[in-house]
Design a protein around this motif. Structure first.
Motif, mmCIF file in Angstrom:
data_model
loop_
_atom_site.group_PDB
_atom_site.id
_atom_site.type_symbol
_atom_site.label_atom_id
_atom_site.label_comp_id
_atom_site.label_asym_id
_atom_site.label_seq_id
_atom_site.Cartn_x
_atom_site.Cartn_y
_atom_site.Cartn_z
ATOM 1 N N CYS A 187 59.791 50.155 -4.245
ATOM 2 C CA CYS A 187 58.442 50.684 -4.497
ATOM 3 C C CYS A 187 58.050 51.733 -3.457
ATOM 4 O O CYS A 187 57.433 52.751 -3.797
ATOM 5 C CB CYS A 187 57.432 49.542 -4.516
ATOM 6 S SG CYS A 187 57.581 48.485 -5.964
ATOM 7 N N LEU A 241 56.509 51.943 -14.929
ATOM 8 C CA LEU A 241 56.511 50.603 -14.333
ATOM 9 C C LEU A 241 55.522 49.669 -15.023
ATOM 10 O O LEU A 241 55.753 48.462 -15.078
ATOM 11 C CB LEU A 241 56.205 50.679 -12.843
ATOM 12 C CG LEU A 241 57.303 51.275 -11.967
ATOM 13 C CD1 LEU A 241 56.857 51.347 -10.522
ATOM 14 C CD2 LEU A 241 58.590 50.472 -12.089
ATOM 15 N N SER A 242 54.422 50.198 -15.543
ATOM 16 C CA SER A 242 53.456 49.331 -16.216
ATOM 17 C C SER A 242 53.965 48.862 -17.573
ATOM 18 O O SER A 242 53.457 47.873 -18.101
ATOM 19 C CB SER A 242 52.116 50.040 -16.362
ATOM 20 O OG SER A 242 52.222 51.140 -17.235
ATOM 21 N N GLN A 243 54.950 49.523 -18.140
ATOM 22 C CA GLN A 243 55.527 49.058 -19.404
ATOM 23 C C GLN A 243 56.276 47.742 -19.235
ATOM 24 O O GLN A 243 56.495 47.027 -20.206
ATOM 25 C CB GLN A 243 56.454 50.116 -19.988
ATOM 26 C CG GLN A 243 55.704 51.315 -20.506
ATOM 27 C CD GLN A 243 56.623 52.385 -21.061
ATOM 28 O OE1 GLN A 243 57.833 52.225 -21.082
ATOM 29 N NE2 GLN A 243 56.040 53.477 -21.521
ATOM 30 N N ILE A 244 56.625 47.408 -17.997
ATOM 31 C CA ILE A 244 57.334 46.154 -17.742
ATOM 32 C C ILE A 244 56.407 44.961 -17.918
ATOM 33 O O ILE A 244 56.789 43.955 -18.510
ATOM 34 C CB ILE A 244 57.938 46.159 -16.320
ATOM 35 C CG1 ILE A 244 59.004 47.236 -16.222
ATOM 36 C CG2 ILE A 244 58.513 44.797 -15.955
ATOM 37 C CD1 ILE A 244 59.508 47.464 -14.811
ATOM 38 N N GLY A 245 55.178 45.060 -17.400
ATOM 39 C CA GLY A 245 54.337 43.879 -17.389
ATOM 40 C C GLY A 245 52.999 43.988 -18.070
ATOM 41 O O GLY A 245 52.255 43.013 -18.113
ATOM 42 N N ARG A 302 47.836 50.357 -19.954
ATOM 43 C CA ARG A 302 48.927 51.133 -19.335
ATOM 44 C C ARG A 302 48.465 52.548 -19.038
ATOM 45 O O ARG A 302 48.792 53.118 -17.986
ATOM 46 C CB ARG A 302 50.151 51.159 -20.254
ATOM 47 C CG ARG A 302 50.931 49.881 -20.260
ATOM 48 C CD ARG A 302 52.280 50.070 -20.889
ATOM 49 N NE ARG A 302 52.174 50.460 -22.285
ATOM 50 C CZ ARG A 302 52.634 49.754 -23.311
ATOM 51 N NH1 ARG A 302 53.263 48.623 -23.104
ATOM 52 N NH2 ARG A 302 52.496 50.183 -24.531
#
Length: 172
Positions: free
Chosen positions: A17, A100-104, A111
């Motif tokens: 990160c 990265l927000s598509q992961i969680g 998103r």
């Protein structure tokens, strides 16, 4: 052994990160370094030479940008130079946070909100890092703080005369 693995995973994710954030903040110098390195590699410099030349080119772009913002007096020119560094950083920040927000995050609306906030945060961080030398005045000459209207030692006299000063020689 399990605790050791959890600690190493946490450190690895933190390092990942940090590297993504640093790369997004310095998007323009990275693009310059990548372009120069690719050109050097295609010109026959080899992998090591292309890495060295590309890294030097990116560092020079960052230092010249910081020096140009710090040394210019025109606010319009400062704004233009800082924007040239901050806008690519904001675009990179948007795409990083969006990916990265598509992961969680299951909701596309959230998103998008997170991606826009990431773009603002990373673009602002790039702006602040570029203009840090402007705030502290590193390239400006330092002068006295108070700049008194008269010299400090007006009542001082030369010689060994120890008599008290007259009223005309006292400090105001």
């Amino acid at each position: 052994m399990l605790a050791f693995g959890l600690v190493l995973n946490t450190l690895g994710i933190g390092l990942f990160c940090w590297a993504i954030f640093a790369l997004a903040v310095h998007a323009l110098p990275f693009l310059v370094a990548l372009s120069i390195g690719t050109t050097a590699l295609q010109g026959g410099a080899g992998v090591a030479g292309a890495l060295l030349i590309g890294t030097a080119g990116g560092a020079v772009a960052l230092v010249f940008g910081q020096a140009a913002v710090a040394s210019t007096r025109s606010l319009t020119l400062r704004f233009a130079i800082a924007s040239a560094f901050a806008v690519p950083a904001a675009v990179a920040g948007y795409h990083v946070v969006s990916a990265l927000s598509q992961i969680g995050v299951p909701s596309p609306a959230w998103r998008e909100v997170f991606a826009c906030l990431g773009a603002l945060y990373i673009g602002g961080a790039s702006w602040v890092r570029l203009t840090a030398f402007t705030e502290s005045g590193v390239f400006e000459q330092a002068g006295p703080v108070g700049r008194p209207s008269q010299p400090i030692l007006t009542g001082a006299r030369c010689g060994h005369d120890r008599s008290p000063p007259s009223s005309s020689n006292r400090l105001a």
